[in-house]
Enzyme design. Sequence first.
Site, PDB file in Angstrom:
ATOM      1  N   ASP A 232       0.876  -1.165   0.000  1.00 21.10           N
ATOM      2  CA  ASP A 232       0.000   0.000   0.000  1.00 21.10           C
ATOM      3  C   ASP A 232       0.921   1.225   0.000  1.00 21.10           C
ATOM      4  O   ASP A 232       2.097   1.129   0.366  1.00 21.10           O
ATOM      5  CB  ASP A 232      -0.935   0.002   1.221  1.00 21.10           C
ATOM      6  CG  ASP A 232      -2.107   0.967   1.012  1.00 21.10           C
ATOM      7  OD1 ASP A 232      -2.038   1.804   0.084  1.00 21.10           O
ATOM      8  OD2 ASP A 232      -3.085   0.894   1.777  1.00 21.10           O
TER       9      ASP A 232
HETATM   10  C1  BGC Z   1      -4.958   3.439   0.215  1.00 19.09           C
HETATM   11  C2  BGC Z   1      -5.091   2.458  -0.953  1.00 19.09           C
HETATM   12  C3  BGC Z   1      -4.927   3.188  -2.239  1.00 19.09           C
HETATM   13  C4  BGC Z   1      -3.563   3.861  -2.236  1.00 19.09           C
HETATM   14  C5  BGC Z   1      -3.280   4.632  -3.504  1.00 19.09           C
HETATM   15  C6  BGC Z   1      -3.676   4.228   0.125  1.00 19.09           C
HETATM   16  O1  BGC Z   1      -3.648   5.236   1.086  1.00 19.09           O
HETATM   17  O2  BGC Z   1      -4.979   2.741   1.428  1.00 19.09           O
HETATM   18  O3  BGC Z   1      -6.341   1.839  -0.902  1.00 19.09           O
HETATM   19  O4  BGC Z   1      -5.040   2.300  -3.306  1.00 19.09           O
HETATM   20  O5  BGC Z   1      -3.508   4.777  -1.147  1.00 19.09           O
HETATM   21  O6  BGC Z   1      -4.092   5.751  -3.570  1.00 19.09           O
END
Ligand code: BGC
Length: 811
Positions: A232
Amino acid sequence: MIVLKHADLIKQMTLEEKAHLLSGRDFWQTQSVRRLSIENMTLSDGPHGIRKQEGAGDQLGLNGSVPATCYPTAATMANSWDPELGEELGRHLGKEAAAQDVCVLLGPGLNIKRSPFCGRNFEYFSEDPYLAGKMAAGYIRGIQANGVSACPKHFAANNTELRRMASNSVVDERTLREIYLTNFEIAVREGHPKSIMSSYNMVNGVYANENAHLLQEILRDTWGFDGFVVSDWGANNDFTEGVRAGSHLEMPSTGGDGPRQLMKAVADGKIKEDEIDVRVDELLDVMLSTRAAVDPLKGTGFDKDEHHEFAQKASEQSIVLLKNEDNILPLKKGSKVAVIGEFAQKARYQGAGSSVVNCTKLDNTMDVIGNFDLEVVGFEAGYPRHGDPDPEMQRKAAELAKMADYVLLYIGLDEISESEGLDRSTLALPKCQTELLTEVVKANPNVIVVMSAGSSVEMPWIDQVKGLVHGYLCGQAGAGAVLKVILGEVNPSGKLSESYPFKYEDCSSAPYFPAKERSVEYREGLYVGYRYYDTAKIPVLFPFGFGLSYTAFDYSDIKADDKKVSFTLKNTGDRDGAEVAQLYVHAVNPSVYRPNKELKGFQKVFLKAGESKTVTIPLDDKAFRYWNSKTNRFEIDGGEYELLVGASSEDIRLKASVQVQGSGAPACEDREKLKSYWNCDIKAVSDLEFGELLGHRIPDGKWSGMIQANDAIAQLYYAKALKARFVWKIMTAMLNKSIEKGEPDLNITFIYNMPIRAIGKMAGGMVSQEMCDGILDIINGHGIALLKGLGKIIGGFFKQMGVSKKQKALE
Ligand code: BGC
């Protein structure tokens, strides 16, 4: 010996190229190695629409994104109980992704709704792993139908937003396997995603992105996952450990800092180049196949109208009718209605955070209601979108209500009430809405509430209204779908994919949520959602699986063996409609503690008025299994099981008993030592019992007050340095201000929950890990430490500049 699929290519790559391939090139793209024709891929959110940013990416949406269709969110779609519809939605998403040259779509999100307070529940499917897994598998198949890669997230045990990047989910292996991994297991085994996203948190003391138990033993070795793992955004704690454990891609770019650490680890003998080759091979496999599939499709566009229409269809199939006193619905054609509620003017149709879609168009109720056969006497907003009750607005609304036969009252959660990066603190609707409701009901008793909310809410006012249509967050075309239900053009067939407790304190996780210090303790074990209410006999407002229809269904003639259940389902009313028939299993004499019943199958069946069908629901490998902590695998208790078929978790219509052959495993639980679990009395589980469930001592979640690399910025409150406490003060003030304004500011919530080390991960190469260490010295120290800290920051800065330059040269 591991045989590499792309050995020829890998042989030609330098260690530097390999290391850089495993780390992003910027916020959304992977690296490329042009001299070997390895092209980069773009990854984009997800999950219910494409959020491809124009210009420089910044994750948090500072730069706008390219217009895309905003489909109903996962929480909404799960109410359809229709994985095929999910697949169709996935196909639409995949088409839009490819058209925008997006190779990896960051979704679906399928974490379990452990607590209704999790701010991101609107993005997740269900409190039940079977339903969540089946829906996710549908989405994945659909997204990948044209070769785009789906990326289910967030793996795993990421069920809270507070300090999400710094918390440790402490959960026993059985609960982990049966609840928090079964959803992912189904998604992986049945959807075959080409990638998966590791979550921010630690799972039992090890960061998910470097957790070999999760990434290697379970995901790859047991479930046969053959795609790549992406961290993530900012979740990569230790790059080398991540690569070793089975993670392939660090996102976003750390400006070459991660690759530098990996190369150093090779030089220091901490990791072998062969191990890196394996990761590169697995990543390349998806990069090459995905690029080949997307290249011919990019720039082809998509049919915006057709996609909008599909978004409406998806919403129609997901709307849940929760109350219909005196059959107030459907309304007769030409009915005289007053429309009240700010949400009818400006729809609340998606959640806040990284999933926000810049939709191609938006149907607001007041824009489309003219297309429906209703006599609209007027509209009043009735309440401010955010803020205190407004007596004048209420008065006007009540006046309007008097002029109509029916009131359509549009209420729900506002934008700030549910958001990524922020957990909820109440199940109540905003007071400005509930007060309005009371005033409107006084003026006209025929009130039909149209609810927009992505997760469960309490409804102490339910007896005051006659109808309740819950649209959840139904995407850009939801307004028309709701009106079709109100007029009976669509017969509602959605059923709740989560329970609605009467009050928050009734939830099993309430005493343990949110986490107080470092650990998030899953003390309630398997008792999540209906598994708890049903076993502990706690009455709920609306049970899991509940939803009304304008017709009625009759269940009869059950036949069952240990492989399948079949029964007759008849539409006994005078309208066509669909019923979600649910199959629950109850173990009569289990050797381990078990919830009273658990969902093990379902089918959505469409029946014309008067029609009947034989429905067969297969019993798969998950029907009777439990995780045995002694044999360390799923086992089956031999003996009697009841198969319960019904219209909701509480409305069981048919029952059959079957004898099942056991797998002969030794008993693994000491009933005496787990009394609270066996008695489902889990609101005050003792340390001793939780330790017994875990099979080891409870990790010390206490926090000393010293700020460490993995402590969140929110914790700077305790910092020694005055300046750091000042930073905390400013951040907190900014957060509170954004909450007051009613518009979640993801940048602030994100930074607030972010650990110090992640500053390095998120700063696009401006800050190295060495500089983060310097920042920490400053936060924690005085005098010498302060100077040392400054030295590290300055030294790290110059070193990092060199690395970033080199990284640019590589591209
Ligand atoms: C979120 C993800 C997301 C990623 C990219 C993160 O903060 O938890 O779900 O895909 O950011 O935006």
